[in-house]
Design an enzyme around this catalytic site. Structure first.
Site, PDB file in Angstrom:
ATOM      1  CG  ASP A  67     -69.438   9.941  -5.478  1.00  0.00           C
ATOM      2  OD1 ASP A  67     -68.668  10.449  -5.865  1.00  0.00           O
ATOM      3  OD2 ASP A  67     -70.056  10.421  -4.471  1.00  0.00           O
ATOM      4  CG  ASN A 136     -77.873  15.093   2.844  1.00  0.00           C
ATOM      5  OD1 ASN A 136     -76.751  14.842   3.097  1.00  0.00           O
ATOM      6  ND2 ASN A 136     -78.722  14.543   2.127  1.00  0.00           N
ATOM      7  CG  HIS A 138     -74.477  12.998   0.968  1.00  0.00           C
ATOM      8  ND1 HIS A 138     -75.014  13.429   0.342  1.00  0.00           N
ATOM      9  CD2 HIS A 138     -73.012  13.750   0.877  1.00  0.00           C
ATOM     10  CE1 HIS A 138     -74.548  14.319  -0.762  1.00  0.00           C
ATOM     11  NE2 HIS A 138     -73.196  14.465   0.216  1.00  0.00           N
ATOM     12  CD  GLU A 143     -77.989  11.571  -0.951  1.00  0.00           C
ATOM     13  OE1 GLU A 143     -77.823  12.227   0.376  1.00  0.00           O
ATOM     14  OE2 GLU A 143     -77.974  12.065  -1.893  1.00  0.00           O
TER      15      GLU A 143
HETATM   16  P1  PGA Z   1     -68.946  19.900  -1.503  1.00  0.00           P
HETATM   17  O1  PGA Z   1     -69.593  18.471  -1.451  1.00  0.00           O
HETATM   18  O2  PGA Z   1     -67.634  19.392  -1.161  1.00  0.00           O
HETATM   19  O3  PGA Z   1     -69.356  20.314  -2.762  1.00  0.00           O
HETATM   20  O4  PGA Z   1     -69.535  20.566  -0.412  1.00  0.00           O
HETATM   21  C1  PGA Z   1     -69.442  17.369  -0.287  1.00  0.00           C
HETATM   22  C2  PGA Z   1     -70.449  16.284  -0.374  1.00  0.00           C
HETATM   23  O5  PGA Z   1     -71.600  16.455  -1.091  1.00  0.00           O
HETATM   24  O6  PGA Z   1     -69.957  15.388  -0.067  1.00  0.00           O
END
Ligand code: PGA
Length: 243
Positions: A67, A136, A138, A143
């Protein structure tokens, strides 16, 4: 889904990097799906170490990132392209032509998303996809919502994600509200998926991922249950709520 519990973040990172290195040695032109965020940083650090100390060769490796924020170019310190350059690409012998990160500054967003999926297909498909997971649930920027996109698409970030990611920006207002993200379908086409999670703040979502058995668009990671080859690698803290 196979689960591997490592004692801490360091060993999680080493295990993941060693596994990737073993696959790169078998298939030098492997296609890797890469993620940004705090979680895979240690794995990238270990891969750099393997390159420097043991000559791990990335010259034929191809990579696709999950992304990118819409509106940020690759020079922007908060763009995911910049992150990848700083934490991995600048330190290994990867061919720049083999690096694909969605272009956050592209003018024709919709067209570009379709092209990104076509590029993945043309490469022969992703051999190993590295994933983090949001608090959450995702995956990439897919999302929780009524619907999820199958292919790469433009997504609106939820308040939860904007808040989680604001730690990297000067203020929460600077966090872009939209992103280009590989879709759940693009991700599920990967031949093998490795999901990484560490730390207490991931314990609840990891419990949900491992212990529940349904799929729902409100928990995008639940779709990983449909994939035949998913390995979850967690540290003790992320695993701490599982009894
Ligand atoms: P993080 O993010 O590795 O910074 O915890 C993971 C994500 O949001 O997919």
């Amino acid at each position: 889904m196979k689960v591997i519990v490592e004692k801490d973040y360091d060993s999680l990172s080493k295990t993941t990097a060693q596994f990737l290195a073993s696959k790169i040695k078998i298939k030098p032109n492997i296609v890797l799906g890469l993620a940004t965020g705090s979680t895979p940083k240690g794995t990238y650090r270990e891969l750099i170490k393997l390159h420097r100390e043991e000559g791990l060769d990335f010259s034929k490796v191809r990579t696709f990132n999950l992304d990118e924020y819409v509106g940020l170019d690759g020079e922007h310190p908060n763009s995911y392209r910049y992150f990848m350059n700083v934490f991995l690409f600048n330190h290994i012998n990867i061919n720049r032509d083999n690096i694909f990160v969605p272009d956050g500054k592209t003018k024709e967003l919709e067209k570009y998303c379709k092209k990104y999926d076509r590029l993945i297909e043309k490469s022969g498909g992703i051999d190993i996809q590295i994933l983090g997971i949001g608090t959450n649930g995702h995956i990439a920027f897919n999302e929780p919502a009524d619907e999820l996109s199958t292919g790469t698409s433009i997504v609106n970030l939820t308040k939860n994600t904007i808040r989680d990611n604001s730690r990297f920006f000067k203020s929460i207002d600077e966090v872009p509200k939209t992103a280009i993200s590989m879709g759940m379908g693009s991700i599920l086409k990967a031949k093998k998926i490795i999901l990484l999670a560490n730390g207490k703040n991931k314990a609840e979502i990891i419990k949900k991922l491992i212990e529940e058995d349904t799929i729902t668009t409100y928990f995008p990671a639940s779709f990983l249950r449909l994939h035949p080859d998913v390995t979850i690698i967690v540290d003790g803290e992320a695993y701490s709520l599982i009894g």
